[in-house]
Design an enzyme around this catalytic site. Structure first.
Site, short mmCIF file in Angstrom:
data_model
loop_
_atom_site.label_atom_id
_atom_site.label_comp_id
_atom_site.label_asym_id
_atom_site.label_seq_id
_atom_site.Cartn_x
_atom_site.Cartn_y
_atom_site.Cartn_z
N ASP A 116 110.86 51.17 33.21
CA ASP A 116 109.98 50.09 33.92
C ASP A 116 108.80 50.95 34.46
O ASP A 116 107.83 50.32 35.30
CB ASP A 116 110.62 49.54 35.20
N ASP A 175 112.74 42.79 28.15
CA ASP A 175 111.52 42.98 29.12
C ASP A 175 110.85 44.44 28.77
O ASP A 175 109.74 44.52 29.19
CB ASP A 175 112.46 43.49 30.51
#
Length: 397
Positions: A116, A175
């Site tokens: 991330d 994602d």
């Protein structure tokens, strides 16, 4: 008769032009008002943010915001939102808080425990560098890209999202497409060629394995890390393994639109267009264009919406409209406009001083996990602000 038809046609053209001009005026006013509101609302939020954590959401029962440590995947969205608000308002208090929070999360530039870094460091330092051109911010971005690149697994030709878990050997989530922007930008701005190559490889692997024939996306593809064999096509946050989790479809749309921006590869553009078609033509998409948390929840309409998915999709559609012909561009812009208008209305947007200082209500983080259900979420605010900025920059000029 000919003269009469020409007169009717002339009036029709005049009415179309007048409607378009009126629409521009209305959206210009709406966007200006929303940024002015955000400036005031985030000053309310600032008062509740502790010195070493980032805001996550708001607990109405306790009337307190919830916060997370800096290695939480959303730690970059609060600084990023502040920078976008500052860009539109030039408010020194907003800028001061934006600068403070960058110092808090900067250690994440060497964080390698998950995928991330793009969310964490490009949403924050990327906006800061875009606005200020401070070379110190650029160095943080380049270091972050190198850190993210360490999670690339050659055997599976993708970036490992999470480390091995009880249910997953080599999980890659949709994602992850969002984090490729950090890698692509780094190569284009003085970083190594390697980061772009990794991003392209990951995007191509994801096209191959993540999508169904209707261009909806699975949430998680589980790989054999060494061979790249697909071990399973599953979900972690959606209704079921075979369902279309709404925010995941937004990540996919945004990710391939972004990849086309950098590489101008028609494969990425066509992928984004197909995903957009799936979303916009979906029979469960409500009239206000803000999706339910999962397109395939059989209990629709008695299920939560996801304002964050609406904001992400709106922002992505506005960019996708930059790369297609006039009629298609208008279709995407109109859908995004409807989403923005909905999110700006009383149903989804807070009143000043309420909702803990967050802008939007009614987002859903992880319904199967009983987590963040029908609450404000910091990334919903971020992509809402980005959608407002994009509409202003691209459709009101």
């Amino acid at each position: 008769m000919i003269l009469q038809k020409l007169t009717v046609l002339t009036f029709m053209v005049i009415n179309i032009i007048a409607a378009a001009q009126n629409n521009k005026k209305e959206m210009s006013k709406l966007i200006r008002n929303e940024f002015e509101f955000a400036e005031k609302q985030y000053k309310y939020l600032i008062k509740s943010v502790p010195p070493d954590k980032m805001p996550q959401s708001y607990n109405a029962s306790s009337n307190k915001i919830t916060t997370r440590d800096i290695t939480w995947w959303c730690s970059g969205f609060y600084p990023g939102s502040l920078w976008m608000i500052y860009e539109q308002t030039n408010d020194p208090e907003i800028k001061k808080e934006a600068e403070r929070t960058l110092k808090i999360i900067e250690p994440n530039k060497t964080f390698t425990r998950d995928h991330d870094l793009g969310f964490m460091m490009f949403s924050s330092f990327g906006n800061a560098y875009r606005i200020t051109k401070d070379p110190a911010y650029k160095e943080v971005i380049l270091t972050s890209a190198e850190s993210l690149s360490t999670r690339f697994k050659p055997g599976m030709q993708a970036i490992l999202s999470w480390d091995k878990m009880a249910d997953f050997k080599g999980p890659v989530i949709i994602d992850n497409m969002m984090n490729l922007e950090l890698l692509m930008w780094a190569t284009k701005n003085g970083g190594s060629k390697k980061t772009e190559e990794i991003a392209i490889t990951h995007a191509n692997t994801t096209i191959k394995n993540h999508f169904r024939p209707d261009y909806s996306s699975y949430h998680v593809i589980d790989y054999d890390v060494n061979t790249g064999k697909v071990l399973g096509k599953k979900t972690f946050q959606g209704y079921s393994d075979s369902s279309a989790w709404a925010r995941g479809q937004g990540w996919a749309l945004y990710g391939y639109t972004m990849m086309y921006r950098f590489k101008k590869n028609e494969k990425y553009l066509n992928q984004a267009r197909h995903i957009a078609k799936f979303i916009l033509n979906n029979p469960t998409l409500p009239e206000d264009k803000i999706p339910y948390w999962d397109f395939n929840d059989p209990k629709i309409p008695e299920v939560p919406r996801d304002a964050s998915a609406g904001a992400i999709i709106a922002s992505a559609l506005l960019e996708l409209g930059q790369y297609v012909e006039k009629d298609e561009r208008a279709n995407y812009a109109d859908a995004a406009r409807q989403m923005i208008v909905s999110l700006s209305g009383d149903k989804y947007r807070s009143q000043l001083g309420e909702n803990g200082g967050f802008l939007l209500k009614h987002s859903t983080g992880g319904l199967p996990l009983n987590s963040e259900i029908d609450v404000p979420l910091i990334y919903a605010d971020y992509y809402f602000l980005e959608a407002l900025k994009r509409y202003k920059d691209w459709y009101l000029q």
